[in-house]
Design a protein around this motif. Structure first.
Motif, PDB file in Angstrom:
ATOM      1  N   ALA A   1      41.539 -43.318 -33.114  1.00  0.00           N
ATOM      2  CA  ALA A   1      40.812 -43.834 -34.272  1.00  0.00           C
ATOM      3  C   ALA A   1      39.784 -42.843 -34.799  1.00  0.00           C
ATOM      4  CB  ALA A   1      40.127 -45.155 -33.907  1.00  0.00           C
ATOM      5  N   ASP A   2      39.225 -42.010 -33.909  1.00  0.00           N
ATOM      6  CA  ASP A   2      38.216 -41.042 -34.339  1.00  0.00           C
ATOM      7  C   ASP A   2      38.826 -39.746 -34.854  1.00  0.00           C
ATOM      8  OD1 ASP A   2      39.164 -39.891 -32.038  1.00  0.00           O
ATOM      9  OD2 ASP A   2      37.237 -39.834 -30.987  1.00  0.00           O
ATOM     10  N   GLY A   3      40.160 -39.705 -34.938  1.00  0.00           N
ATOM     11  CA  GLY A   3      40.836 -38.511 -35.423  1.00  0.00           C
ATOM     12  C   GLY A   3      41.260 -37.559 -34.330  1.00  0.00           C
ATOM     13  N   GLY A   4      40.828 -37.820 -33.103  1.00  0.00           N
ATOM     14  CA  GLY A   4      41.220 -36.974 -31.987  1.00  0.00           C
ATOM     15  C   GLY A   4      42.677 -37.187 -31.611  1.00  0.00           C
ATOM     16  N   VAL A   5      43.222 -36.213 -30.903  1.00  0.00           N
ATOM     17  CA  VAL A   5      44.624 -36.279 -30.485  1.00  0.00           C
ATOM     18  C   VAL A   5      44.681 -36.385 -28.968  1.00  0.00           C
ATOM     19  CG1 VAL A   5      46.837 -35.074 -30.445  1.00  0.00           C
ATOM     20  CG2 VAL A   5      45.387 -34.959 -32.485  1.00  0.00           C
ATOM     21  N   LEU A   6      45.485 -37.310 -28.480  1.00  0.00           N
ATOM     22  CA  LEU A   6      45.619 -37.540 -27.043  1.00  0.00           C
ATOM     23  C   LEU A   6      47.050 -37.249 -26.622  1.00  0.00           C
ATOM     24  CD1 LEU A   6      44.401 -38.637 -24.378  1.00  0.00           C
ATOM     25  CD2 LEU A   6      45.125 -40.920 -25.121  1.00  0.00           C
ATOM     26  N   ASP A   7      47.196 -36.395 -25.611  1.00  0.00           N
ATOM     27  CA  ASP A   7      48.518 -36.055 -25.086  1.00  0.00           C
ATOM     28  C   ASP A   7      48.835 -37.005 -23.934  1.00  0.00           C
ATOM     29  OD1 ASP A   7      50.845 -34.986 -24.178  1.00  0.00           O
ATOM     30  OD2 ASP A   7      50.054 -32.977 -23.769  1.00  0.00           O
ATOM     31  N   LEU A   8      49.727 -37.947 -24.175  1.00  0.00           N
ATOM     32  CA  LEU A   8      50.053 -38.955 -23.164  1.00  0.00           C
ATOM     33  C   LEU A   8      50.714 -38.333 -21.938  1.00  0.00           C
ATOM     34  CD1 LEU A   8      51.488 -41.807 -25.438  1.00  0.00           C
ATOM     35  CD2 LEU A   8      49.137 -41.492 -24.627  1.00  0.00           C
ATOM     36  N   SER A   9      51.411 -37.212 -22.132  1.00  0.00           N
ATOM     37  CA  SER A   9      52.124 -36.601 -21.009  1.00  0.00           C
ATOM     38  C   SER A   9      51.172 -36.006 -19.981  1.00  0.00           C
ATOM     39  CB  SER A   9      53.075 -35.512 -21.523  1.00  0.00           C
ATOM     40  OG  SER A   9      52.350 -34.450 -22.135  1.00  0.00           O
ATOM     41  N   ALA A  10      49.916 -35.788 -20.380  1.00  0.00           N
ATOM     42  CA  ALA A  10      48.945 -35.228 -19.439  1.00  0.00           C
ATOM     43  C   ALA A  10      48.518 -36.260 -18.403  1.00  0.00           C
ATOM     44  CB  ALA A  10      47.727 -34.701 -20.192  1.00  0.00           C
ATOM     45  N   TRP A  11      48.631 -37.538 -18.754  1.00  0.00           N
ATOM     46  CA  TRP A  11      48.235 -38.612 -17.837  1.00  0.00           C
ATOM     47  C   TRP A  11      49.289 -39.716 -17.861  1.00  0.00           C
ATOM     48  CZ3 TRP A  11      44.788 -36.362 -21.274  1.00  0.00           C
ATOM     49  CH2 TRP A  11      43.786 -35.579 -20.692  1.00  0.00           C
ATOM     50  N   PRO A  12      50.461 -39.472 -17.276  1.00  0.00           N
ATOM     51  CA  PRO A  12      51.515 -40.498 -17.264  1.00  0.00           C
ATOM     52  C   PRO A  12      51.133 -41.657 -16.349  1.00  0.00           C
ATOM     53  CG  PRO A  12      52.135 -38.656 -15.870  1.00  0.00           C
ATOM     54  CD  PRO A  12      50.863 -38.245 -16.557  1.00  0.00           C
ATOM     55  N   LEU A  13      51.750 -42.787 -16.583  1.00  0.00           N
ATOM     56  CA  LEU A  13      51.519 -43.934 -15.706  1.00  0.00           C
ATOM     57  C   LEU A  13      51.965 -43.596 -14.284  1.00  0.00           C
ATOM     58  CD1 LEU A  13      52.765 -46.858 -17.976  1.00  0.00           C
ATOM     59  CD2 LEU A  13      50.406 -46.476 -17.219  1.00  0.00           C
TER      60      LEU A  13
ATOM     61  N   ALA B   1      46.197 -43.323 -20.416  1.00  0.00           N
ATOM     62  CA  ALA B   1      45.932 -41.914 -20.724  1.00  0.00           C
ATOM     63  C   ALA B   1      44.534 -41.742 -21.310  1.00  0.00           C
ATOM     64  CB  ALA B   1      46.986 -41.388 -21.697  1.00  0.00           C
ATOM     65  N   TRP B   2      44.138 -42.658 -22.195  1.00  0.00           N
ATOM     66  CA  TRP B   2      42.797 -42.578 -22.805  1.00  0.00           C
ATOM     67  C   TRP B   2      41.708 -42.674 -21.746  1.00  0.00           C
ATOM     68  CZ3 TRP B   2      38.745 -46.068 -22.769  1.00  0.00           C
ATOM     69  CH2 TRP B   2      37.677 -45.789 -23.633  1.00  0.00           C
ATOM     70  N   LYS B   3      41.844 -43.628 -20.829  1.00  0.00           N
ATOM     71  CA  LYS B   3      40.825 -43.811 -19.794  1.00  0.00           C
ATOM     72  C   LYS B   3      40.745 -42.591 -18.886  1.00  0.00           C
ATOM     73  CE  LYS B   3      39.191 -46.917 -16.168  1.00  0.00           C
ATOM     74  NZ  LYS B   3      38.945 -45.820 -15.210  1.00  0.00           N
TER      75      LYS B   3
END
Length: 219
Positions: free
Chosen positions: A8-20, A74-76
């Motif tokens: 929401a703040d415009g930042g980009v999050l790479d989900l692959s860096a923190w997989p479940l 991933a966000w957390k």
């Protein structure tokens, strides 16, 4: 392979860096379910939303919020990692500052440079208490008391130097030229003493035992 989402703040999050974690199935959860998954309260989830927690759909008109579990995980983890890095950087700065403020010499820095900020804090507290006991025994003296003593001594020395040319003229019959030479020399000596004392008092460091550095001024 990276999987990027825009926050929401415009930042980009790479989900692959923190997989479940292995064995955890991804899915869409509501606020209550997400709170249960992370073992936190729903109020915490609300707080996280304000901090940028990814939301699939915002709740309105009786419709619950929806969250993608993998996005929130991933966000957390990204947020926690950033917090750890910030704390580590702060600890490093604090340790460097404390070493600098304690005015360590090269040998001390080599011995203590690996210590954490908490280690140095505990060591400094112990050193403080040792100094307090030593001060009460009279083994240590505070810098402000030394400064007051130096200032009082400077006044006495200055008065003596001011009257020295007249005394020598009357006692030994010096000529005007000789008196001028004595005055010039006493002025130089006074400035030298003052400069040495001011330089010593400007040096940072711990309180020192009275007898540890006698003769340091060289005057």
């Amino acid at each position: 392979m990276s999987h990027l989402i825009t926050l929401a703040d415009g930042g980009v999050l790479d989900l692959s860096a923190w997989p479940l974690p292995d064995g955890v199935e991804d899915g869409v959860l509501n606020r209550t379910q997400l709170a249960r998954a992370f073992a936190v309260t729903e109020n915490t989830i609300t707080k996280w939303i304000g901090l940028g927690l990814p939301v699939l759909s915002e709740g309105q008109n009786g419709i619950a919020y929806e969250f993608q579990l993998s996005h929130c995980w991933a966000w957390k983890n990204a947020r926690d990692e950033k917090a750890r890095a910030t704390k580590a950087r702060g600890d490093q700065i604090a340790a460097q500052a404390m070493l600098g403020f304690r005015n360590l010499d090269a040998d001390q820095e080599e011995e203590e440079g690996h210590l954490t900020a908490d280690d140095i804090r505990k060591m400094s507290e112990a050193e403080y208490h040792r100094n307090r006991v030593a001060e009460q025994r009279g083994d240590l003296v505070r810098a402000d008391r030394v400064r007051a003593l130096f200032e009082e001594s400077l006044v006495r020395i200055g008065t003596s130097l001011d009257t020295l040319p007249d005394f020598l003229e009357m006692k030994f019959g010096l000529t005007a030229e000789q008196v001028a030479d004595v005055e010039q020399r006493t002025d130089q000596l006074r400035e030298k003493i003052r400069g040495d004392l001011e330089e010593l008092l400007r040096r940072p460091g711990a309180v020192l035992a009275i007898g540890d550095r006698q003769g340091e001024l060289g005057v």
